[in-house]
Design an enzyme around this catalytic site. Structure first.
Site, PDB file in Angstrom:
ATOM      1  N   ILE A 170       2.192   1.884  -3.477  1.00 52.21           N
ATOM      2  CA  ILE A 170       1.136   2.482  -4.302  1.00 52.21           C
ATOM      3  C   ILE A 170       1.006   3.972  -3.987  1.00 52.21           C
ATOM      4  O   ILE A 170       0.890   4.811  -4.889  1.00 52.21           O
ATOM      5  CB  ILE A 170      -0.204   1.766  -4.059  1.00 52.21           C
ATOM      6  CG1 ILE A 170      -0.147   0.331  -4.595  1.00 52.21           C
ATOM      7  CG2 ILE A 170      -1.360   2.522  -4.714  1.00 52.21           C
ATOM      8  CD1 ILE A 170      -1.351  -0.519  -4.202  1.00 52.21           C
ATOM      9  N   HIS A 171       1.035   4.300  -2.709  1.00 53.10           N
ATOM     10  CA  HIS A 171       0.907   5.686  -2.265  1.00 53.10           C
ATOM     11  C   HIS A 171       2.038   6.558  -2.826  1.00 53.10           C
ATOM     12  O   HIS A 171       1.795   7.651  -3.362  1.00 53.10           O
ATOM     13  CB  HIS A 171       0.912   5.717  -0.735  1.00 53.10           C
ATOM     14  CG  HIS A 171       0.892   7.084  -0.142  1.00 53.10           C
ATOM     15  ND1 HIS A 171      -0.107   8.002  -0.401  1.00 53.10           N
ATOM     16  CD2 HIS A 171       1.758   7.713   0.720  1.00 53.10           C
ATOM     17  CE1 HIS A 171       0.129   9.125   0.261  1.00 53.10           C
ATOM     18  NE2 HIS A 171       1.254   8.975   0.943  1.00 53.10           N
ATOM     19  N   VAL A 172       3.264   6.065  -2.719  1.00 56.54           N
ATOM     20  CA  VAL A 172       4.424   6.824  -3.200  1.00 56.54           C
ATOM     21  C   VAL A 172       4.382   6.951  -4.720  1.00 56.54           C
ATOM     22  O   VAL A 172       4.636   8.035  -5.274  1.00 56.54           O
ATOM     23  CB  VAL A 172       5.739   6.154  -2.746  1.00 56.54           C
ATOM     24  CG1 VAL A 172       6.942   6.828  -3.393  1.00 56.54           C
ATOM     25  CG2 VAL A 172       5.853   6.199  -1.222  1.00 56.54           C
ATOM     26  N   VAL A 204       0.843  -1.203   0.000  1.00 46.19           N
ATOM     27  CA  VAL A 204       0.000   0.000   0.000  1.00 46.19           C
ATOM     28  C   VAL A 204       0.871   1.244   0.000  1.00 46.19           C
ATOM     29  O   VAL A 204       0.587   2.228  -0.699  1.00 46.19           O
ATOM     30  CB  VAL A 204      -0.940   0.000   1.225  1.00 46.19           C
ATOM     31  CG1 VAL A 204      -1.688   1.333   1.327  1.00 46.19           C
ATOM     32  CG2 VAL A 204      -1.940  -1.142   1.131  1.00 46.19           C
ATOM     33  N   ALA A 232       1.847   9.499  -5.737  1.00 44.36           N
ATOM     34  CA  ALA A 232       2.294  10.854  -5.407  1.00 44.36           C
ATOM     35  C   ALA A 232       3.293  11.368  -6.434  1.00 44.36           C
ATOM     36  O   ALA A 232       3.289  12.560  -6.784  1.00 44.36           O
ATOM     37  CB  ALA A 232       2.910  10.869  -4.011  1.00 44.36           C
TER      38      ALA A 232
END
Length: 239
Positions: free
Chosen positions: A189-191, A186, A194
């Site tokens: 995915i977040h990085v 997760v 961004a």
């Protein structure tokens, strides 16, 4: 939806510190200094936990213990970093949970995920402060951190050994490992998201975005900030 419910929903998308600041270009305050510090403490804690956890997980990655002063120090420090993560993320949760509540446009956004991946923002619904993908990361992180903390306490023999059985510890180790792999995924995915959406990292380092960025990616949120309704465009946001 009643007028009262609509008002509540609108307020949920706008957080303390959010504001439009006229200028050339127009700037939109997205994150306060406190929120940014809170976010980066959480991010650093996650990185340190991932490195120390992987070092303890398999002999092939034991060399990572050198970052923490050796195996014994790594084993001692790892759970305390988890405590820091728990309280830091609790701060983020209290700040952002309202803006991450499900909204009607989330279903449409997910149904048009191919347009999201192709960058066809004109085909997407107007989005509040966070889109469905960001909400997935937020609630996924929230659930996984609770699981990691709960299973970690069961495994933390220095303080909690008398309160759990060997069988419970074995289950906790398995659950902890699975949750750790999941939260790393997760986080990746977040990085990636961004980096992929230009301007997102700047929002969390400087605390502000351009009016054009807000208009393109989070138009509903921008409308709420300037008090306009669909069909009426806010003051032209220069990039």
């Amino acid at each position: 939806m009643s007028a009262g419910n609509l008002k509540t929903h609108v307020a949920d998308d706008v957080e303390p510190g959010d504001a439009v600041r006229p200028g050339h270009p127009v700037e939109v305050s997205r994150y306060t200094v406190g929120a940014r510090i809170n976010h980066w403490i959480t991010a650093l804690s996650l990185i340190l936990l991932a490195l120390s956890g992987l070092a303890l997980f398999t002999p092939s990655l034991f060399f990572l213990t050198g970052l923490f002063g050796g195996g014994q120090w790594t084993r001692a420090i790892h759970p305390w970093i988890g405590v820091v993560l728990f309280f830091s993320f609790a701060g983020l949760f209290l700040r952002f949970w309202r803006a991450n509540l499900p909204a009607r446009e989330d279903g449409t956004w997910l149904a048009r995920i191919s347009d999201v991946l192709r960058g066809r923002e004109e085909r997407l619904p107007e989005i509040g402060k966070y889109n469905a993908g960001q909400k997935f990361v937020f609630w996924g992180m929230s659930a996984l951190i609770v699981i990691l903390i709960a299973s970690g306490v069961v495994m933390w023999d220095q303080y909690f050994y008398p309160y759990t059985s060997i069988e419970q510890k074995r289950v906790a180790i398995l659950v902890h490992s699975i949750a750790a792999v999941a939260i790393i995924c997760v986080w990746i995915i977040h990085v990636y998201a961004a980096i992929w959406v230009k301007g997102t990292i700047g929002a969390m380092t400087r605390g502000k975005v351009t009016g054009g960025w807000a208009w393109r990616h989070h138009r509903k949120w921008l409308r709420e900030l300037v008090g306009t309704r669909p069909g009426k465009r806010p003051p032209t946001p220069a990039e």
